[in-house]
Design a protein around this motif. Structure first.
Motif, PDB file in Angstrom:
ATOM      1  N   TRP A  65       0.884  -1.226   0.198  1.00 61.88           N
ATOM      2  CA  TRP A  65      -0.025   0.034   0.019  1.00 61.88           C
ATOM      3  C   TRP A  65       0.849   1.242   0.053  1.00 61.88           C
ATOM      4  O   TRP A  65       1.752   1.305   0.753  1.00 61.88           O
ATOM      5  N   TYR A  66       0.643   2.254  -0.932  1.00 64.78           N
ATOM      6  CA  TYR A  66       1.299   3.491  -0.834  1.00 64.78           C
ATOM      7  C   TYR A  66       0.190   4.615  -0.463  1.00 64.78           C
ATOM      8  O   TYR A  66      -0.737   4.655  -1.045  1.00 64.78           O
ATOM      9  N   ILE A  67       0.781   5.006   0.647  1.00 65.19           N
ATOM     10  CA  ILE A  67       0.145   6.420   1.147  1.00 65.19           C
ATOM     11  C   ILE A  67       0.845   7.683   0.820  1.00 65.19           C
ATOM     12  O   ILE A  67       1.823   7.834   1.445  1.00 65.19           O
ATOM     13  N   SER A  68      -0.044   8.523   0.046  1.00 62.40           N
ATOM     14  CA  SER A  68       1.133   9.702  -0.363  1.00 62.40           C
ATOM     15  C   SER A  68       0.936  10.837   0.901  1.00 62.40           C
ATOM     16  O   SER A  68       0.266  10.632   1.575  1.00 62.40           O
ATOM     17  N   ALA A  69       1.942  11.568   0.857  1.00 63.38           N
ATOM     18  CA  ALA A  69       2.009  12.638   2.153  1.00 63.38           C
ATOM     19  C   ALA A  69       0.917  13.449   1.668  1.00 63.38           C
ATOM     20  O   ALA A  69       0.698  13.816   0.646  1.00 63.38           O
ATOM     21  N   PRO A  70       0.370  14.216   2.800  1.00 63.51           N
ATOM     22  CA  PRO A  70      -0.679  14.953   2.665  1.00 63.51           C
ATOM     23  C   PRO A  70      -0.051  16.410   2.013  1.00 63.51           C
ATOM     24  O   PRO A  70       0.995  16.891   2.355  1.00 63.51           O
ATOM     25  N   ILE A  82       8.676   6.866   4.320  1.00 60.62           N
ATOM     26  CA  ILE A  82       9.237   5.804   4.991  1.00 60.62           C
ATOM     27  C   ILE A  82       8.557   4.510   4.493  1.00 60.62           C
ATOM     28  O   ILE A  82       7.557   4.282   4.173  1.00 60.62           O
ATOM     29  N   VAL A  83       9.417   3.659   4.378  1.00 53.74           N
ATOM     30  CA  VAL A  83       8.974   2.139   4.264  1.00 53.74           C
ATOM     31  C   VAL A  83       8.995   1.417   5.339  1.00 53.74           C
ATOM     32  O   VAL A  83       9.750   1.379   6.434  1.00 53.74           O
ATOM     33  N   VAL A  84       7.787   0.797   5.681  1.00 55.15           N
ATOM     34  CA  VAL A  84       7.577  -0.005   6.876  1.00 55.15           C
ATOM     35  C   VAL A  84       7.258  -1.559   6.682  1.00 55.15           C
ATOM     36  O   VAL A  84       6.629  -1.754   5.906  1.00 55.15           O
ATOM     37  N   ILE A  85       8.205  -2.304   7.468  1.00 54.50           N
ATOM     38  CA  ILE A  85       8.313  -3.661   7.124  1.00 54.50           C
ATOM     39  C   ILE A  85       7.766  -4.541   8.473  1.00 54.50           C
ATOM     40  O   ILE A  85       8.224  -4.125   9.531  1.00 54.50           O
ATOM     41  N   LEU A 110       4.999   3.562   2.759  1.00 59.27           N
ATOM     42  CA  LEU A 110       4.857   2.441   1.976  1.00 59.27           C
ATOM     43  C   LEU A 110       4.840   1.022   2.815  1.00 59.27           C
ATOM     44  O   LEU A 110       5.960   0.895   3.670  1.00 59.27           O
ATOM     45  N   PHE A 111       3.722   0.536   3.046  1.00 59.40           N
ATOM     46  CA  PHE A 111       3.420  -0.693   3.950  1.00 59.40           C
ATOM     47  C   PHE A 111       3.428  -1.926   2.840  1.00 59.40           C
ATOM     48  O   PHE A 111       2.627  -1.804   1.910  1.00 59.40           O
ATOM     49  N   PHE A 112       4.355  -2.953   3.046  1.00 59.27           N
ATOM     50  CA  PHE A 112       4.309  -4.006   2.128  1.00 59.27           C
ATOM     51  C   PHE A 112       4.579  -5.348   2.715  1.00 59.27           C
ATOM     52  O   PHE A 112       4.830  -5.278   4.041  1.00 59.27           O
ATOM     53  N   ASP A 113       4.218  -6.307   2.084  1.00 61.67           N
ATOM     54  CA  ASP A 113       4.319  -7.690   2.588  1.00 61.67           C
ATOM     55  C   ASP A 113       5.484  -8.267   1.967  1.00 61.67           C
ATOM     56  O   ASP A 113       5.759  -8.443   0.931  1.00 61.67           O
ATOM     57  N   ALA A 114       6.558  -8.985   2.809  1.00 62.74           N
ATOM     58  CA  ALA A 114       7.717  -9.782   2.422  1.00 62.74           C
ATOM     59  C   ALA A 114       7.112 -11.002   1.788  1.00 62.74           C
ATOM     60  O   ALA A 114       5.995 -11.613   1.975  1.00 62.74           O
ATOM     61  N   ARG A 115       8.184 -11.586   1.178  1.00 62.72           N
ATOM     62  CA  ARG A 115       7.599 -12.743   0.343  1.00 62.72           C
ATOM     63  C   ARG A 115       7.200 -14.021   1.169  1.00 62.72           C
ATOM     64  O   ARG A 115       7.745 -13.836   2.281  1.00 62.72           O
TER      65      ARG A 115
END
Length: 205
Positions: A65-70, A82-85, A110-115
């Motif tokens: 998920w990408y969340i743009s800055a306000p 910021i990338v969040v893992i 940016l929130f993402f799922d690892a493999r």
């Protein structure tokens, strides 16, 4: 009698060869991370977002998920990001409570799922180095965006993800590193996991 002994030894030898061939498969299955698929989205926190897919190693794809800055002004804004893992067995949704406060502070996120986690592609196994590989690909994705300020990508991780952010920070320049609950040393964690799965451990001297 001798023929029986030879036959028995041949059978044992065959079993050992088979075990040697299957052992890696059994170990990968034993250490397979539980897959928990997201049920919610950033909309839960009233945040605008894009669902995206990012290339990683081996032709695999990462769910994110990408969340743009306000946007503070009507003009296009280059914002820090910021990338969040997540950690072992986690997913992007579990890290979303960080999103509202970081977004209000002016960051793109940016929130993402690892493999092998969440909605990302499956792979043969998961590990801290593989988490780090996935993290590096998400950093590359952010750095290529025109709305992200050059040299202003930070990384935040929890548990195994926290160890991955430290590994990535040791080999490439990032703006900020936030490591939450990283283990002290990978060897300690592996010994505990091996003991939990009754895998023998031999320390060489």
């Amino acid at each position: 009698m001798m023929a029986c002994i030879i036959e028995l030894l041949a059978g044992i030898s065959g079993l050992l060869v088979m075990f040697d061939a299957l052992a890696p498969w059994f170990l990968r299955r034993a250490f397979l991370a539980p897959r928990m698929v997201e049920k919610g989205t950033p909309a839960r926190f009233n945040l605008p977002y894009q669902e995206i897919s990012i290339d990683t190693e081996g032709g695999k794809r990462l769910f994110a998920w990408y969340i743009s800055a306000p946007q503070i002004t009507s003009a296009p804004l280059q914002a820090p990001a910021i990338v969040v893992i997540h950690g072992w067995g986690g997913n992007a949704e579990m890290m979303l409570p960080f999103a509202p406060v970081l977004h209000r502070a002016g960051y793109s996120l940016l929130f993402f799922d690892a493999r092998n986690h969440g909605k990302s592609d499956a792979d043969d196994f998961s590990s801290m180095p593989k988490f780090a590989e996935d993290l590096e690909h998400t950093i590359d994705w952010l750095e290529a965006r025109p709305d992200v300020a050059p040299g202003q990508v930070a990384i935040l991780g929890h548990s195994l993800g926290a160890a991955a952010v430290l590994l990535v920070a040791s080999r490439r320049r990032v703006a900020v590193v936030v490591s939450i609950g990283a283990f002290a040393h990978p060897a300690v964690v592996m010994r505990r996991l091996m003991a939990a799965h009754h895998v023998p451990y031999s320390k060489s001297h």
